[in-house]
Design a protein around this motif. Structure first.
Motif, PDB file in Angstrom:
ATOM      1  N   ALA A 128      -1.919   0.990  -3.720  1.00  0.00           N
ATOM      2  CA  ALA A 128      -3.170   0.402  -4.229  1.00  0.00           C
ATOM      3  C   ALA A 128      -3.767  -0.558  -3.210  1.00  0.00           C
ATOM      4  CB  ALA A 128      -2.912  -0.309  -5.550  1.00  0.00           C
ATOM      5  N   ASP A 129      -2.919  -1.373  -2.581  1.00  0.00           N
ATOM      6  CA  ASP A 129      -3.410  -2.295  -1.548  1.00  0.00           C
ATOM      7  C   ASP A 129      -3.976  -1.527  -0.360  1.00  0.00           C
ATOM      8  OD1 ASP A 129      -2.649  -4.410  -3.100  1.00  0.00           O
ATOM      9  OD2 ASP A 129      -0.831  -4.879  -1.967  1.00  0.00           O
TER      10      ASP A 129
ATOM     11  N   GLU B  60      -7.419  -0.118  -1.131  1.00  0.00           N
ATOM     12  CA  GLU B  60      -8.478  -1.131  -1.092  1.00  0.00           C
ATOM     13  C   GLU B  60      -8.842  -1.484   0.345  1.00  0.00           C
ATOM     14  OE1 GLU B  60     -11.383  -3.825  -1.887  1.00  0.00           O
ATOM     15  OE2 GLU B  60     -10.473  -2.325  -3.225  1.00  0.00           O
TER      16      GLU B  60
ATOM     17  N   SER C 150       4.015   3.183   1.069  1.00  0.00           N
ATOM     18  CA  SER C 150       3.241   3.547  -0.121  1.00  0.00           C
ATOM     19  C   SER C 150       3.654   4.900  -0.685  1.00  0.00           C
ATOM     20  CB  SER C 150       1.743   3.555   0.186  1.00  0.00           C
ATOM     21  OG  SER C 150       1.423   4.574   1.124  1.00  0.00           O
TER      22      SER C 150
END
Length: 312
Positions: free
Chosen positions: A220-221, A224, A148
């Motif tokens: 983003a994953d 979350e 990431s």
């Protein structure tokens, strides 16, 4: 009336969008092209936004002449920034010179931010740096957190230039007649990031943009999943039944949060430790406790995962 060159305008807009509403904003500046262009943009945008602006340069003492170079940068900065700080650090050899220097640098920056009450510390990482970070993470077999990349914001730190190519930032320096310092480590093949930088330059801008986009999607994953894990109630022990009902990615994050809540240092908590904790949930066959960093044993008892301090 003619405006600034396009590259200068692009860097200024990026900085403007990253500024807090009030307080002291520090720029971490090495004198290289990226941080120098960022410093110039902050010198322009900060006062216009009614902000105090300061500059910090960290002398790692790893190269001959680093002290005078830091002093020259501080003298240049004193015309626009207050405070201007030179932080001299000692780099202790650890996993590698790059990691050791990074640890020393961020330690100094975090201390200065706390002492000055800074609202933000701006870092000069570009889209190319993000691509390099992703490739290094892939080469090291890192999980989603590594792939990431670097976040645009984390705590007091902000990276306004993450969406800009390095070429644009360098063009901004040229457009302002700034003379950046070229760190010889950036072209030294002994350093992993230098070798990856050469690969990134070969791959071209389209691949760099794709790698940066990949980092944003994975981030983003991760965010979350971290949010979902954050809603899982923690306590001195965890019910195996509750953990077993979670998917592997979510369960791993819950176990990590739980270990951190017990005082386990995050930097020492590896994939191997998390896999051993997970085995107590999903592959338990009566095995004994697993050891977490710091010598903390964790075992499965009566359907729960329990941390047992030494001596109990």
């Amino acid at each position: 009336m003619t405006g600034p060159p396009p590259a200068v305008a692009a860097v200024r807009v990026a900085v403007r969008r990253a500024l807090p509403s009030a307080g002291l904003v520090l720029i971490a500046c090495s004198g290289g092209a990226d941080s120098l262009a960022l410093a110039a943009a902050l010198a322009f945008e900060g006062p216009r936004a009614g902000l105090r602006i300061g500059l910090v340069t960290v002398d790692h003492q790893l190269q001959e002449g680093s002290g005078p170079r830091a002093a020259a940068l501080a003298a240049w900065a004193s015309k626009s920034f207050d405070p201007v700080l030179v932080e001299t650090v000692t780099v202790h050899a650890g996993a590698g010179p790059e990691d050791a220097a990074r640890t020393a640098r961020y330690g100094a920056l975090s201390r200065v931010a706390a002492e000055t009450g800074a609202a933000a510390v701006l870092l000069g990482h570009t889209r190319d740096d993000q691509a390099e970070t992703v490739l290094l993470a892939l080469a090291r077999g890192s999980g989603p957190r590594g792939i990431s990349g670097m976040p645009a914001r984390r705590g007091v730190y902000a990276r306004p230039l993450l969406d800009l190519p390095r070429a644009v930032v360098r063009a901004a320096c040229a457009g302002l007649d700034l003379e950046p310092w070229e760190d010889p480590h950036n072209t030294d093949a002994r350093y992993a990031r230098s070798r990856v930088r050469e690969l990134v330059d070969t791959l071209g801008e389209k691949v760099v943009a794709n790698l940066a986009n990949t980092a944003a999607l994975v981030a983003a994953d991760c965010a979350e999943l971290d949010a979902q894990a954050g809603r899982f109630p923690l306590g001195p022990s965890l019910a195996v039944e509750d953990l077993a009902g979670l998917g592997p990615a979510l369960r791993s994050r819950v176990l990590r949060r739980w270990a951190l809540s017990l005082g386990v240092p995050g930097g020492a908590l590896t994939r191997r430790h998390l896999d051993a904790l997970d085995a107590l949930v999903t592959a338990w066959k009566g095995q004994g406790p697993t050891q977490l960093p710091g010598g903390l044993p964790v075992s499965r008892r009566a359907g729960r995962i329990v941390a047992t301090p030494v001596g109990e």
